[in-house]
Design a protein around this motif. Structure first.
Motif, PDB file in Angstrom:
ATOM      1  N   ASP A 323      52.392  45.309  33.028  1.00  0.00           N
ATOM      2  CA  ASP A 323      53.479  44.721  33.814  1.00  0.00           C
ATOM      3  C   ASP A 323      52.974  43.875  34.980  1.00  0.00           C
ATOM      4  O   ASP A 323      53.778  43.339  35.750  1.00  0.00           O
ATOM      5  N   GLY A 324      51.653  43.785  35.139  1.00  0.00           N
ATOM      6  CA  GLY A 324      51.112  43.023  36.257  1.00  0.00           C
ATOM      7  C   GLY A 324      51.207  43.740  37.580  1.00  0.00           C
ATOM      8  O   GLY A 324      51.125  43.112  38.647  1.00  0.00           O
ATOM      9  N   ARG A 325      51.366  45.062  37.550  1.00  0.00           N
ATOM     10  CA  ARG A 325      51.448  45.838  38.802  1.00  0.00           C
ATOM     11  C   ARG A 325      50.119  46.475  39.181  1.00  0.00           C
ATOM     12  O   ARG A 325      49.992  47.040  40.255  1.00  0.00           O
ATOM     13  N   LEU A 326      49.145  46.374  38.307  1.00  0.00           N
ATOM     14  CA  LEU A 326      47.781  46.805  38.614  1.00  0.00           C
ATOM     15  C   LEU A 326      46.864  45.813  37.910  1.00  0.00           C
ATOM     16  O   LEU A 326      46.861  45.741  36.680  1.00  0.00           O
ATOM     17  N   VAL A 327      46.116  45.034  38.689  1.00  0.00           N
ATOM     18  CA  VAL A 327      45.297  43.973  38.108  1.00  0.00           C
ATOM     19  C   VAL A 327      43.875  44.044  38.652  1.00  0.00           C
ATOM     20  O   VAL A 327      43.615  44.612  39.717  1.00  0.00           O
ATOM     21  N   ARG A 328      42.969  43.445  37.876  1.00  0.00           N
ATOM     22  CA  ARG A 328      41.590  43.310  38.332  1.00  0.00           C
ATOM     23  C   ARG A 328      41.281  41.825  38.425  1.00  0.00           C
ATOM     24  O   ARG A 328      41.392  41.094  37.440  1.00  0.00           O
ATOM     25  N   LEU A 329      40.918  41.381  39.624  1.00  0.00           N
ATOM     26  CA  LEU A 329      40.603  39.981  39.867  1.00  0.00           C
ATOM     27  C   LEU A 329      39.099  39.814  40.063  1.00  0.00           C
ATOM     28  O   LEU A 329      38.438  40.697  40.634  1.00  0.00           O
ATOM     29  N   ARG A 330      38.585  38.700  39.599  1.00  0.00           N
ATOM     30  CA  ARG A 330      37.220  38.295  39.942  1.00  0.00           C
ATOM     31  C   ARG A 330      37.317  37.072  40.844  1.00  0.00           C
ATOM     32  O   ARG A 330      37.866  36.038  40.451  1.00  0.00           O
ATOM     33  N   ILE A 331      36.775  37.208  42.051  1.00  0.00           N
ATOM     34  CA  ILE A 331      36.881  36.166  43.066  1.00  0.00           C
ATOM     35  C   ILE A 331      35.482  35.644  43.358  1.00  0.00           C
ATOM     36  O   ILE A 331      34.561  36.428  43.632  1.00  0.00           O
ATOM     37  N   LEU A 395      42.172  28.548  49.705  1.00  0.00           N
ATOM     38  CA  LEU A 395      41.025  28.793  50.578  1.00  0.00           C
ATOM     39  C   LEU A 395      39.703  28.418  49.919  1.00  0.00           C
ATOM     40  O   LEU A 395      38.627  28.666  50.474  1.00  0.00           O
ATOM     41  N   GLY A 396      39.762  27.839  48.714  1.00  0.00           N
ATOM     42  CA  GLY A 396      38.542  27.436  48.026  1.00  0.00           C
ATOM     43  C   GLY A 396      37.766  28.601  47.436  1.00  0.00           C
ATOM     44  O   GLY A 396      36.544  28.515  47.273  1.00  0.00           O
ATOM     45  N   MET A 397      38.471  29.673  47.121  1.00  0.00           N
ATOM     46  CA  MET A 397      37.854  30.838  46.496  1.00  0.00           C
ATOM     47  C   MET A 397      38.448  31.006  45.096  1.00  0.00           C
ATOM     48  O   MET A 397      39.479  31.669  44.931  1.00  0.00           O
ATOM     49  N   PRO A 398      37.849  30.407  44.065  1.00  0.00           N
ATOM     50  CA  PRO A 398      38.416  30.532  42.721  1.00  0.00           C
ATOM     51  C   PRO A 398      38.544  32.003  42.309  1.00  0.00           C
ATOM     52  O   PRO A 398      37.626  32.793  42.503  1.00  0.00           O
ATOM     53  N   ALA A 399      39.690  32.339  41.739  1.00  0.00           N
ATOM     54  CA  ALA A 399      39.948  33.722  41.320  1.00  0.00           C
ATOM     55  C   ALA A 399      40.597  33.716  39.946  1.00  0.00           C
ATOM     56  O   ALA A 399      41.352  32.798  39.612  1.00  0.00           O
ATOM     57  N   LEU A 401      41.977  36.518  36.529  1.00  0.00           N
ATOM     58  CA  LEU A 401      42.258  37.867  36.048  1.00  0.00           C
ATOM     59  C   LEU A 401      41.180  38.324  35.068  1.00  0.00           C
ATOM     60  O   LEU A 401      40.659  37.526  34.293  1.00  0.00           O
ATOM     61  N   LEU A 402      40.878  39.598  35.103  1.00  0.00           N
ATOM     62  CA  LEU A 402      39.950  40.206  34.144  1.00  0.00           C
ATOM     63  C   LEU A 402      40.669  41.283  33.334  1.00  0.00           C
ATOM     64  O   LEU A 402      41.476  42.026  33.873  1.00  0.00           O
ATOM     65  N   GLY A 403      40.352  41.343  32.060  1.00  0.00           N
ATOM     66  CA  GLY A 403      40.769  42.482  31.246  1.00  0.00           C
ATOM     67  C   GLY A 403      42.239  42.550  30.908  1.00  0.00           C
ATOM     68  O   GLY A 403      42.734  43.599  30.511  1.00  0.00           O
ATOM     69  N   THR A 404      43.004  41.475  31.066  1.00  0.00           N
ATOM     70  CA  THR A 404      44.416  41.523  30.700  1.00  0.00           C
ATOM     71  C   THR A 404      44.900  40.134  30.355  1.00  0.00           C
ATOM     72  O   THR A 404      44.446  39.145  30.919  1.00  0.00           O
ATOM     73  N   SER A 405      45.818  40.061  29.414  1.00  0.00           N
ATOM     74  CA  SER A 405      46.474  38.790  29.089  1.00  0.00           C
ATOM     75  C   SER A 405      47.962  38.895  29.373  1.00  0.00           C
ATOM     76  O   SER A 405      48.770  38.151  28.852  1.00  0.00           O
ATOM     77  N   ALA A 406      48.336  39.878  30.222  1.00  0.00           N
ATOM     78  CA  ALA A 406      49.750  40.178  30.430  1.00  0.00           C
ATOM     79  C   ALA A 406      50.454  39.109  31.276  1.00  0.00           C
ATOM     80  O   ALA A 406      51.664  38.991  31.226  1.00  0.00           O
ATOM     81  N   ILE A 407      49.675  38.352  32.067  1.00  0.00           N
ATOM     82  CA  ILE A 407      50.306  37.432  32.996  1.00  0.00           C
ATOM     83  C   ILE A 407      49.938  36.008  32.595  1.00  0.00           C
ATOM     84  O   ILE A 407      48.867  35.527  32.915  1.00  0.00           O
ATOM     85  N   ASP A 408      50.809  35.373  31.849  1.00  0.00           N
ATOM     86  CA  ASP A 408      50.531  34.028  31.345  1.00  0.00           C
ATOM     87  C   ASP A 408      50.399  33.050  32.496  1.00  0.00           C
ATOM     88  O   ASP A 408      51.171  33.043  33.451  1.00  0.00           O
ATOM     89  N   GLY A 409      49.395  32.213  32.401  1.00  0.00           N
ATOM     90  CA  GLY A 409      49.229  31.155  33.403  1.00  0.00           C
ATOM     91  C   GLY A 409      48.708  31.638  34.718  1.00  0.00           C
ATOM     92  O   GLY A 409      48.775  30.929  35.714  1.00  0.00           O
ATOM     93  N   ALA A 410      48.167  32.862  34.791  1.00  0.00           N
ATOM     94  CA  ALA A 410      47.756  33.402  36.071  1.00  0.00           C
ATOM     95  C   ALA A 410      46.298  33.093  36.412  1.00  0.00           C
ATOM     96  O   ALA A 410      45.830  33.479  37.451  1.00  0.00           O
ATOM     97  N   VAL A 411      45.570  32.437  35.520  1.00  0.00           N
ATOM     98  CA  VAL A 411      44.170  32.115  35.799  1.00  0.00           C
ATOM     99  C   VAL A 411      44.124  30.791  36.547  1.00  0.00           C
ATOM    100  O   VAL A 411      44.682  29.786  36.103  1.00  0.00           O
ATOM    101  N   ILE A 412      43.434  30.793  37.663  1.00  0.00           N
ATOM    102  CA  ILE A 412      43.344  29.580  38.491  1.00  0.00           C
ATOM    103  C   ILE A 412      41.874  29.199  38.626  1.00  0.00           C
ATOM    104  O   ILE A 412      41.058  30.063  38.920  1.00  0.00           O
TER     105      ILE A 412
END
Length: 412
Positions: A323-331, A395-399, A401-412
């Motif tokens: 559901d996108g309520r617990l995510v792992r980001l790589r920054i 802020l110039g910090m590319p981030a 998502l890791l380990g999920t495809s639940a949130i379409d378009g969330a990769v920046i």
């Protein structure tokens, strides 16, 4: 085609078990009704003494044994709910009970069965493996077999649920019933069709164990594998139940595993009900084919609540991720003082909560003056995740998502 079970036999069974088995409530669910576009009622068999409908058929079968059969004792093979139903009522009636269970049965179910006074024998990895041991003990010890589904007494016991649902919701259009071996839906279908011939009976199977669908369609069996809906993970339906389902059940929905998981999660979050995978099968059908039931008065049997605590915790955590309520980001960050504090500040200011954080300098393919920061974050929803990612991008910090495809378009 006449069956060895009819409405009168089921009504007789209802009188027999009255006072010894819980007359469970059938409750409306306004929240889930809005979600699925129907008027939904839930038959809460989770409120039985052993948290499963299996008690009904077990008690009817045990009550019909003669003095010699009671002295010899009974045997059943089961991965959990049938085991507990037989063990519980056998103890009440003073009948020795032996239960053959797979060695893979969760410890909690084995211990609960033993706690009811039954002798537990662990054999093999599946119920099919248990069958040979059960047959050996019947031949050697003279035990009376209490079959989990393909027995007229079991079927008429389970059919009492149909009487109770129609009494509570007489205007119901469709009954959604999980199918394993077919005992539950057979009894319910006989009762419901006799009382209300126009009612629609829909069965539910999980896609890894579509045994009834395949048997009725003359298809080669494919059932097998691991499923959260272990209570309906039956490779071969009964001969009697197959005949009843063929004549009285209008349709069978086959649901994917992810729908079972989602249904367990929904029942906890929206209904505050702890339900096992098989018990949530009716809700899984609504998730998978909502258009089939839209606008109807629907009732489903929440047939069991015996889910392992560890599995339940995993289902809920996976649901949060989905559901996108617990995510792992790589920054991606520059490896210099103060940057870690900036990351924490951004997450806090945007309303996220850091659960875990990993600062990777050595084991990622990044330039020596940069680092990857992996952060596990609690969020409100998918839109909130996008907001956090967008702030890091500013802020110039590319981030990403890791380990999920639940949130379409969330990769920046």
């Amino acid at each position: 085609m006449p069956f060895p079970v009819d409405l009168h036999a089921i009504q007789s069974a209802a009188s027999l078990i009255r006072g010894s088995v819980v007359h469970t409530p059938t409750v409306a669910s306004p929240t889930l009704s809005r979600m699925f576009g129907c008027r939904l009622s839930l038959k809460l068999e989770t409120q039985q003494h052993t948290s499963s409908f299996k008690e009904r058929g077990a008690l009817v079968k045990l009550s019909g044994l003669d003095a010699d059969e009671r002295r010899r004792g009974v045997i059943a093979m089961s991965a959990g709910n049938h085991a507990q139903g037989v063990a519980y009522h056998a103890a009440r009636l003073g009948i020795p009970a032996t239960i053959v269970m797979p060695e893979t049965t969760p410890f909690s179910k084995v211990e609960r069965t033993r706690a009811h006074g039954a002798q537990v024998v662990l054999r093999g990895r599946t119920l099919a493996d248990c069958r040979a041991e059960t047959e050996r003990l019947v031949a050697e010890k003279g035990f009376v077999l209490v079959h989990p589904y393909d027995d007229p007494d079991i079927i008429r016991g389970q059919g009492t649920i149909g009487l109770e649902v129609l009494d509570a919701v007489p205007d119901v259009d469709t009954l959604l019933v999980p199918i394993g071996g077919g005992g539950l839906i057979s009894g319910i279908a006989i009762a419901a069709k006799a009382l209300k011939p126009a009612i629609t009976i829909v069965g539910v199977q999980v896609d890894s164990f579509p045994s009834m669908v395949e048997a009725l369609g003359g298809l080669p069996p494919t059932s097998g594998g691991s499923t959260l809906a272990e209570g309906i993970a039956v490779k071969h339906p009964g001969g009697l139940t197959q005949a009843i389902v063929s004549e009285l059940v209008d349709h069978i929905v086959v649901v994917p595993e992810r729908a079972i998981e989602r249904a367990v999660q929904l029942l906890i979050e929206e209904q505050r009900l702890v339900v096992e995978g098989a018990g949530a099968a009716g809700i899984a059908a609504l998730i998978h084919e909502p258009e089939r039931f839209a606008g109807q008065r629907v009732a489903t049997v929440i047939c069991g609540g015996n889910i392992d605590s560890r599995i339940l915790a995993s289902v809920m955590m996976r649901g949060l991720v989905r559901d996108g309520r617990l995510v792992r980001l790589r920054i991606e960050i520059s490896d210099e003082p103060g940057v870690l504090a900036t990351v924490a500040q951004v997450i806090g200011e945007t309303g996220g909560n850091i659960v875990e954080i990993y600062h990777q300098r050595l084991f990622q393919d990044v330039p020596v003056k940069q680092a990857d920061l992996d952060a596990v974050i609690e969020t409100r929803n998918a839109d909130h995740v996008r907001e956090i990612l967008a702030r890091f991008a500013e802020l110039g910090m590319p981030a990403r998502l890791l380990g999920t495809s639940a949130i379409d378009g969330a990769v920046i």
